[in-house]
Design a protein around this motif. Sequence first.
Motif, PDB file in Angstrom:
ATOM      1  N   ALA A 520      18.047  28.838 -26.361  1.00  0.00           N
ATOM      2  CA  ALA A 520      18.182  28.758 -27.848  1.00  0.00           C
ATOM      3  C   ALA A 520      17.283  27.413 -28.291  1.00  0.00           C
ATOM      4  O   ALA A 520      17.470  26.215 -27.605  1.00  0.00           O
ATOM      5  N   GLU A 521      17.039  27.359 -29.517  1.00  0.00           N
ATOM      6  CA  GLU A 521      16.335  26.112 -29.901  1.00  0.00           C
ATOM      7  C   GLU A 521      17.353  25.083 -30.186  1.00  0.00           C
ATOM      8  O   GLU A 521      17.054  23.910 -30.100  1.00  0.00           O
ATOM      9  N   SER A 522      18.754  25.207 -30.416  1.00  0.00           N
ATOM     10  CA  SER A 522      19.560  24.180 -30.213  1.00  0.00           C
ATOM     11  C   SER A 522      19.699  23.675 -28.912  1.00  0.00           C
ATOM     12  O   SER A 522      19.919  22.292 -29.030  1.00  0.00           O
ATOM     13  N   ASP A 523      19.309  24.187 -27.777  1.00  0.00           N
ATOM     14  CA  ASP A 523      19.285  23.524 -26.653  1.00  0.00           C
ATOM     15  C   ASP A 523      18.052  22.868 -26.328  1.00  0.00           C
ATOM     16  O   ASP A 523      17.997  21.567 -25.934  1.00  0.00           O
ATOM     17  N   LEU A 524      17.004  23.227 -26.894  1.00  0.00           N
ATOM     18  CA  LEU A 524      15.533  22.536 -26.976  1.00  0.00           C
ATOM     19  C   LEU A 524      15.801  21.206 -27.637  1.00  0.00           C
ATOM     20  O   LEU A 524      15.577  19.869 -27.306  1.00  0.00           O
ATOM     21  N   ASP A 525      16.652  21.120 -29.042  1.00  0.00           N
ATOM     22  CA  ASP A 525      16.997  20.047 -29.763  1.00  0.00           C
ATOM     23  C   ASP A 525      17.567  19.118 -29.004  1.00  0.00           C
ATOM     24  O   ASP A 525      17.405  17.900 -29.306  1.00  0.00           O
ATOM     25  N   THR A 526      18.777  19.569 -28.315  1.00  0.00           N
ATOM     26  CA  THR A 526      19.676  18.667 -27.449  1.00  0.00           C
ATOM     27  C   THR A 526      18.597  17.623 -26.445  1.00  0.00           C
ATOM     28  O   THR A 526      18.875  16.570 -26.400  1.00  0.00           O
ATOM     29  N   VAL A 527      17.755  18.201 -25.890  1.00  0.00           N
ATOM     30  CA  VAL A 527      16.957  17.583 -24.857  1.00  0.00           C
ATOM     31  C   VAL A 527      15.933  16.641 -25.412  1.00  0.00           C
ATOM     32  O   VAL A 527      15.654  15.721 -25.050  1.00  0.00           O
ATOM     33  N   LEU A 528      15.325  17.295 -26.702  1.00  0.00           N
ATOM     34  CA  LEU A 528      14.312  16.479 -27.515  1.00  0.00           C
ATOM     35  C   LEU A 528      15.132  15.101 -28.121  1.00  0.00           C
ATOM     36  O   LEU A 528      14.604  13.871 -27.927  1.00  0.00           O
ATOM     37  N   SER A 529      16.595  15.265 -28.333  1.00  0.00           N
ATOM     38  CA  SER A 529      17.130  14.030 -28.992  1.00  0.00           C
ATOM     39  C   SER A 529      17.247  13.187 -27.790  1.00  0.00           C
ATOM     40  O   SER A 529      17.368  11.859 -28.102  1.00  0.00           O
ATOM     41  N   GLU A 530      17.639  13.549 -26.790  1.00  0.00           N
ATOM     42  CA  GLU A 530      17.933  12.641 -25.374  1.00  0.00           C
ATOM     43  C   GLU A 530      16.639  11.769 -25.228  1.00  0.00           C
ATOM     44  O   GLU A 530      16.905  10.611 -24.900  1.00  0.00           O
ATOM     45  N   LEU A 531      15.601  12.611 -25.131  1.00  0.00           N
ATOM     46  CA  LEU A 531      14.397  11.924 -24.807  1.00  0.00           C
ATOM     47  C   LEU A 531      13.952  10.911 -25.855  1.00  0.00           C
ATOM     48  O   LEU A 531      13.135   9.689 -25.445  1.00  0.00           O
ATOM     49  N   GLU A 532      14.432  11.275 -27.063  1.00  0.00           N
ATOM     50  CA  GLU A 532      13.997  10.377 -28.179  1.00  0.00           C
ATOM     51  C   GLU A 532      14.812   8.887 -28.009  1.00  0.00           C
ATOM     52  O   GLU A 532      14.506   7.857 -27.954  1.00  0.00           O
ATOM     53  N   ASP A 533      16.134   9.287 -27.502  1.00  0.00           N
ATOM     54  CA  ASP A 533      17.014   8.093 -27.570  1.00  0.00           C
ATOM     55  C   ASP A 533      16.633   7.161 -26.199  1.00  0.00           C
ATOM     56  O   ASP A 533      16.760   6.069 -26.106  1.00  0.00           O
ATOM     57  N   ARG A 534      15.986   7.796 -25.152  1.00  0.00           N
ATOM     58  CA  ARG A 534      15.460   7.112 -23.958  1.00  0.00           C
ATOM     59  C   ARG A 534      14.345   6.523 -24.364  1.00  0.00           C
ATOM     60  O   ARG A 534      13.923   5.384 -23.578  1.00  0.00           O
ATOM     61  N   GLY A 535      13.480   6.654 -25.510  1.00  0.00           N
ATOM     62  CA  GLY A 535      12.483   5.892 -25.799  1.00  0.00           C
ATOM     63  C   GLY A 535      11.183   6.464 -25.036  1.00  0.00           C
ATOM     64  O   GLY A 535       9.985   5.866 -24.772  1.00  0.00           O
ATOM     65  N   LEU A 536      11.351   7.882 -24.492  1.00  0.00           N
ATOM     66  CA  LEU A 536      10.408   8.407 -23.780  1.00  0.00           C
ATOM     67  C   LEU A 536       9.372   9.339 -24.773  1.00  0.00           C
ATOM     68  O   LEU A 536       8.431   9.602 -24.089  1.00  0.00           O
ATOM     69  N   LEU A 537      10.211   9.792 -25.843  1.00  0.00           N
ATOM     70  CA  LEU A 537       9.458  10.700 -26.665  1.00  0.00           C
ATOM     71  C   LEU A 537       9.473  10.183 -28.240  1.00  0.00           C
ATOM     72  O   LEU A 537      10.278   9.661 -28.464  1.00  0.00           O
ATOM     73  N   GLY A 538       8.294  10.200 -28.854  1.00  0.00           N
ATOM     74  CA  GLY A 538       8.201  10.048 -30.155  1.00  0.00           C
ATOM     75  C   GLY A 538       8.220  11.069 -31.116  1.00  0.00           C
ATOM     76  O   GLY A 538       7.373  12.224 -30.801  1.00  0.00           O
ATOM     77  N   TRP A 539       8.898  11.035 -32.080  1.00  0.00           N
ATOM     78  CA  TRP A 539       9.312  12.140 -33.021  1.00  0.00           C
ATOM     79  C   TRP A 539       8.815  11.833 -34.391  1.00  0.00           C
ATOM     80  O   TRP A 539       9.161  10.829 -34.893  1.00  0.00           O
ATOM     81  N   ASP A 540       7.619  12.378 -35.007  1.00  0.00           N
ATOM     82  CA  ASP A 540       6.979  12.256 -36.440  1.00  0.00           C
ATOM     83  C   ASP A 540       7.595  13.174 -37.180  1.00  0.00           C
ATOM     84  O   ASP A 540       7.344  14.300 -37.341  1.00  0.00           O
ATOM     85  N   LYS A 541       8.818  12.586 -37.784  1.00  0.00           N
ATOM     86  CA  LYS A 541       9.401  13.444 -38.689  1.00  0.00           C
ATOM     87  C   LYS A 541       8.908  14.245 -39.866  1.00  0.00           C
ATOM     88  O   LYS A 541       9.205  15.529 -40.071  1.00  0.00           O
ATOM     89  N   GLN A 542       7.916  13.613 -40.392  1.00  0.00           N
ATOM     90  CA  GLN A 542       7.099  14.230 -41.541  1.00  0.00           C
ATOM     91  C   GLN A 542       6.440  15.268 -40.985  1.00  0.00           C
ATOM     92  O   GLN A 542       6.460  16.183 -41.716  1.00  0.00           O
ATOM     93  N   ALA A 543       5.633  15.226 -39.851  1.00  0.00           N
ATOM     94  CA  ALA A 543       4.854  16.200 -39.406  1.00  0.00           C
ATOM     95  C   ALA A 543       5.296  17.006 -38.419  1.00  0.00           C
ATOM     96  O   ALA A 543       4.947  18.186 -38.177  1.00  0.00           O
TER      97      ALA A 543
END
Length: 906
Positions: A520-543
């Motif tokens: 499910a996409e909620s599971d993907l969101d959880t992993v994306l959030s963890e990667l953001e917290d670790r400083g490994l992934l950048g999220w451009d919220k506007q785009a």
Amino acid sequence: MSERIDVFISSTSRDLPAHRQQAMDACLRMGMFPIMMEHLPASDADAIEASLKMVDEAEIYLGIFAWRYGYIPAGYDISITEMEYRRAVERGIPRLIFVMHDDHPITGAEIEKGAGAIKLAAFKERLLADQVVNFFKSSEELRGQVIHSLVPHRAADPGNLHSRHASDIPLPPAPYIAHPYSLLQTKQVIGRQKELGVLNEWIKQPDASTFQFVVAIGGMGKSALTWKWFNDSAPGLMQPLAGRMWWSFYESDARFENFLIRALAYVSRRSKEEVELLSPAECEAQLLVILDREPFLLVWDGFERTLMAYARMDAARLSDEELDTITANTLANGEQGDHTAADRQQLRKTTDPRIGEFLRKLTQVRASRILVSTRLYPAELQTDTGDPLPGCRAYFLRGLDDADALQLWQALGVNGSAPTLLPLFHSFENHPLLIRALAGEVAKYRRAPGQFDQWNQAHPHFQPFDLPVVQRRHHILSFALQGLDELGRRVLQTVAAFRMPATYDTLAALLVGASRPFAAESDLDTVLSELEDRGLLGWDKQANRYDLHPVVRGMTWNNLAQDTQADVYENMRAYFAAVPTPGEDEVDNLDELAPAFELYNALVGLGRYDEAFHIFYNRLSRIMQYRWSANRQRAELLEMLFPDGIEQLPRLKKISSQAFVLGHLARSYKFIGYPGRSVPLYERNLIVREKSKKSMILKAVVLGQLSDVLRLSGQVYAAEVSARRAYQTSQELNDQMWVGDSLKWLSAVLDVRGAMDEAGVALKRAYDIFTDQQHEPLLSATGARLAQHLLWLGDYQAAAATVDRVWEWSVRVKNEHDRTRAARLQGEAAFRLGDFDTANRLLPDVLLRARTASLMEEELPALITLAELAIQQHEPDKAREYLNSVWELAERGPYPLFHADALNLL
């Protein structure tokens, strides 16, 4: 691109700030826009009107309810929160309802009592009766539920892979942030007070240099530093300040031409559409005047993308350490280096010499200031002794100082003593990205979150101290990444496989669903959030795009086993093969070809070069060449088919495919101004064609094209030999069309070496052949050669009459090169006949056409003729300016004949 979907988030605000934030981020993750009333107007009437207006503007209502009923305006019986719900019911829009579970931890202050509690109970009862209700036990669980509920309403657009175009242009003094910076892993820049002080002192000086460069390898935090300074310090220190603009060259639409248009629109307070009607030269001139007169601040992020070393599709994967070595990056800091190493200087030159020329003009600007973050200092702004030019300053950013390094570590929620940590940080030069990455791993250590000593004891193989510096960096990052679970790795690997940032829609299409990593996409969101917290992934919220820092991207991808890389590429191949490529008339910009680009990249990554070639041949080649004149990008794609090096053959099975790639890469090099590079490719093309008897006609064509680039690059004798071989081959085949074509090439060489009579005979015969055959494309090219021949002979009236017919043919043929060449010859004929008004009207437009289509062989003679025109009009300074534009272009090609013409004129 899909239309924006607005989601109105309704809830009481004082007791649910964290929940509202999670709901907002969930909407953004889904590519939807959250509408929220965080601060109501002062009066009740205004608050009600504003709140209900927001509900009316939304496509979806999202209600979050806990243990407070909300504010009841005077004269009303229900709260604004319930009014919002009732308006959503009246409108009939989808309503997503989330109610706090009894097991959710709360405090007594968060529970409303009295009349409000009674009304809340009645309201909840109605909600439970009318709606499907989700119950959440934490703000994190709410986020997942919101995402799950929004998925059916999301208008996914997976074909729009990673484009994000510059934002709308405001009126100054409002700041114009064209591309917001999105890779800052902490909420604020930690430390860097010394560096901020350097920038502060620079901007406060009345006689400060126009340019301030911040130069550093990837991961040092130069973008984050300049972003913080741009937002927090600059507005108060640069006084007066007419306006400020942030532009990132990392973005897909951030070409220098686009910067000129948008910067001029901003500083001149005009519409972008009005400015787009101007030529690049007019844009440059007007922008320089305004920047010289009014105090604007411009910030360029990622300027290295305009330089030769990084101007390529795989720039994000390039090694900083290697490039620092081969480009002698420290020369601009006055350190020792080999000042005569032309190859090093070449990599730090701008891809387009006109950018370098404009940079030098900018150094003379008085009122405005320009801050540049870059991995490499541009060679055009450097003296022969290795120092910055007057008007330029360079600051080379190093690692954090010890206090800042410890502060950053602690800000990321990790402990440890200074005597233990500092030797570790020193081993990798206090590199801030590595500190962030390692801290993210320790913070997520399940047995003892945030406890460095326990983590270190559990990882006895973590020993960076005895390794060389470069290997230490890789060692640190490998441990920072190894703590990820398999799902986290899959996400990072997928993002790393892209050439540019990827949108959420694309990641969801690749990673979510049956037989994919996420159910499910909620599971993907959880992993994306963890990667953001670790400083490994950048999220451009506007785009709603995702990107890895280049250091993390390179480490993630290059450390993958080949079979794992193949799995990622295969997943991408399977997906993008099903995404259709739009037709030529349906493409508004190159970004719309992104699915085909990514499919091509995946096939190359899989070693399926023949399939990649077919994608290029069928979906990309023609539209890139004729519709967009994207010859630089064509060259980059074709170079990928040479995994063994450009000096070898492309790794394709069919001889015809090898020959096509060699010929089209040579042609692309010629168009972008490197005929010297084309020569060995055409020569290898001939060797390949010798293996096939079916290639005799094409052999004649290639010999003629080889003659053309040999002539342009100054190898006149070899050019004549090649043209005569083309003529002989076409005669042996008894093919009159190619006889005429080879005579056209031969006449060009004969003219250059002064055999004008023989050239005239060859041209007349070719012209007669194509007239008999009514072959307008070849008539257009040969007529242009005849017009040039007549101009050199001094028969200007005949040349003008000939080129007028050439123009008619070129218009019917719809070939941009032919039209540009015809217009140049018309301008030159008008000049020779003394019609300066017509020449002044035509030639600047030719210059624009040639630069837009990367037609260097038309740009250079146009510049020389414009210089002659300026001399005749008693404008020697203007003539010298045109000639100055010739030198670098002529040397790079090389174009020694044009160079000689310009020097004679000088």
